[in-house]
Scaffold this active site. Structure first.
Site, mmCIF file in Angstrom:
data_model
loop_
_atom_site.group_PDB
_atom_site.id
_atom_site.type_symbol
_atom_site.label_atom_id
_atom_site.label_comp_id
_atom_site.label_asym_id
_atom_site.label_seq_id
_atom_site.Cartn_x
_atom_site.Cartn_y
_atom_site.Cartn_z
ATOM 1 N N GLY A 1 0.783 -1.231 0.000
ATOM 2 C CA GLY A 1 0.000 0.000 0.000
ATOM 3 C C GLY A 1 0.814 1.279 0.000
ATOM 4 C CB SER A 2 4.308 2.248 -0.718
ATOM 5 O OG SER A 2 4.589 1.843 -2.033
ATOM 6 C CG ASN A 3 2.139 3.150 -5.881
ATOM 7 O OD1 ASN A 3 2.500 4.165 -6.465
ATOM 8 N ND2 ASN A 3 2.811 1.999 -5.950
ATOM 9 C CE LYS B 1 -11.508 -12.263 -12.683
ATOM 10 N NZ LYS B 1 -10.487 -11.442 -12.038
ATOM 11 C CG MET C 1 -1.165 -8.817 -6.163
ATOM 12 S SD MET C 1 0.028 -8.099 -7.303
ATOM 13 C CE MET C 1 0.902 -9.585 -7.764
ATOM 14 N NE ARG C 2 -8.264 -11.359 -6.019
ATOM 15 C CZ ARG C 2 -8.390 -12.675 -5.970
ATOM 16 N NH1 ARG C 2 -9.003 -13.329 -6.935
ATOM 17 N NH2 ARG C 2 -7.939 -13.344 -4.935
ATOM 18 C CG LEU C 3 -6.079 -10.571 -15.305
ATOM 19 C CD1 LEU C 3 -6.356 -11.659 -16.331
ATOM 20 C CD2 LEU C 3 -5.590 -9.300 -16.001
ATOM 21 C CG ASN D 1 -2.382 -1.381 -12.762
ATOM 22 O OD1 ASN D 1 -2.317 -1.423 -11.527
ATOM 23 N ND2 ASN D 1 -1.638 -2.168 -13.527
ATOM 24 C CG HIS E 1 3.463 -2.729 -14.968
ATOM 25 N ND1 HIS E 1 3.184 -3.931 -14.333
ATOM 26 C CD2 HIS E 1 4.534 -2.976 -15.765
ATOM 27 C CE1 HIS E 1 4.047 -4.845 -14.737
ATOM 28 N NE2 HIS E 1 4.871 -4.298 -15.611
HETATM 29 C C1 GRF Z 1 4.059 -1.349 -7.210
HETATM 30 O O1 GRF Z 1 5.371 -1.562 -7.643
HETATM 31 C C2 GRF Z 1 3.129 -1.217 -8.378
HETATM 32 O O2 GRF Z 1 3.719 -0.641 -9.501
HETATM 33 C C3 GRF Z 1 2.781 -2.660 -8.670
HETATM 34 O O3 GRF Z 1 2.684 -3.268 -7.421
HETATM 35 C C4 GRF Z 1 3.492 -2.556 -6.479
HETATM 36 C C5 GRF Z 1 2.606 -2.165 -5.363
HETATM 37 O O4 GRF Z 1 3.311 -1.568 -4.321
HETATM 38 N N1 GRF Z 1 1.577 -2.755 -9.466
HETATM 39 P P1 GRF Z 1 2.528 -0.838 -3.147
HETATM 40 O O5 GRF Z 1 1.551 -1.879 -2.583
HETATM 41 O O6 GRF Z 1 1.810 0.332 -3.728
HETATM 42 O O7 GRF Z 1 3.575 -0.466 -2.160
#
Ligand code: GRF
Length: 203
Positions: free
Chosen positions: A14-16, A67, A92-94, A109, A111
């Protein structure tokens, strides 16, 4: 001015999510983070949400027959909170047809690579194995594929000799935390326009 309502979907650290929340609390921000939702009860991001005072929900996909049913429940929650934009951040899901259908052009999203290179899992390790000299991060609209949606913005990060997955990931992550909130602001400023696969960003 009415602020946009954001939900963050996550599965882990959850850092983002935290970076998005911090930016939403800066002066002049045009969006609010209304909730965090995780498919994983153990996700550290849920605890971060609690510390920020943001409602955090765990919806366990295993409790649903498939789903579609899982995403129907998710959409009920998103619609109840009047969510305008869904941001996947380590989710982590489509995304399936139910969620895509209810939020068309309103799911983003991030990436940790310069797409279309190195989609899917372990993007930083893929980049190092390939020997690229530049990697980075990408924010894109979400479609039904794995990291295949229209690209909105990218930030390059140099790969240094001696980099391992951890060091490269750390430098990319720092850029993710800057890029993602910026793109969310662009979205709410009405600056993003999709033309086929191309996203036009107006000034
Ligand atoms: C990040 O590197 C993001 O780009 C990828 O998964 C990671 C998630 O990190 N999709 P966080 O949970 O936001 O710390």
């Amino acid at each position: 001015m009415k602020k946009g309502n954001v939900a963050v979907l996550l599965s882990g650290r959850g850092s983002n999510f935290a970076a998005i929340v911090r930016s939403s609390r800066a002066d002049g921000a045009d969006f609010t983070v209304r909730l965090a939702v995780s498919d994983c009860g153990e996700a550290a991001g849920l605890k971060k949400a609690a510390r920020f005072g943001i409602p955090a929900h765990h919806i366990d996909p295993a409790l649903f027959p498939g789903k579609a049913a899982y995403e129907t429940r998710l959409c009920e929650l998103l619609e109840r909170e009047k969510i305008d934009l869904v941001c996947l951040a380590g989710y982590m899901r489509l995304v399936g047809p139910v969620l895509l259908g209810r939020f068309p052009g309103r799911i983003l999203n991030i990436h940790p690579a310069l797409l279309p290179s190195f989609p899917g899992l372990d993007a930083q390790a893929q980049a190092l194995r390939h020997g690229v000299k530049v990697s980075g991060c990408t924010v894109h609209f979400v479609d039904s594929g794995t990291d295949t949606g229209a690209i909105i913005a990218q930030q390059a990060v140099a790969v240094r000799s001696g980099d391992d997955v951890e060091r490269l990931s750390r430098r990319i992550l720092r850029q993710e935390h800057i890029l993602y909130p910026r793109v969310i602001s662009m979205f709410f400023a009405g600056r993003l326009q999709i033309a086929g696969r191309t996203v036009i960003i107006s000034e």
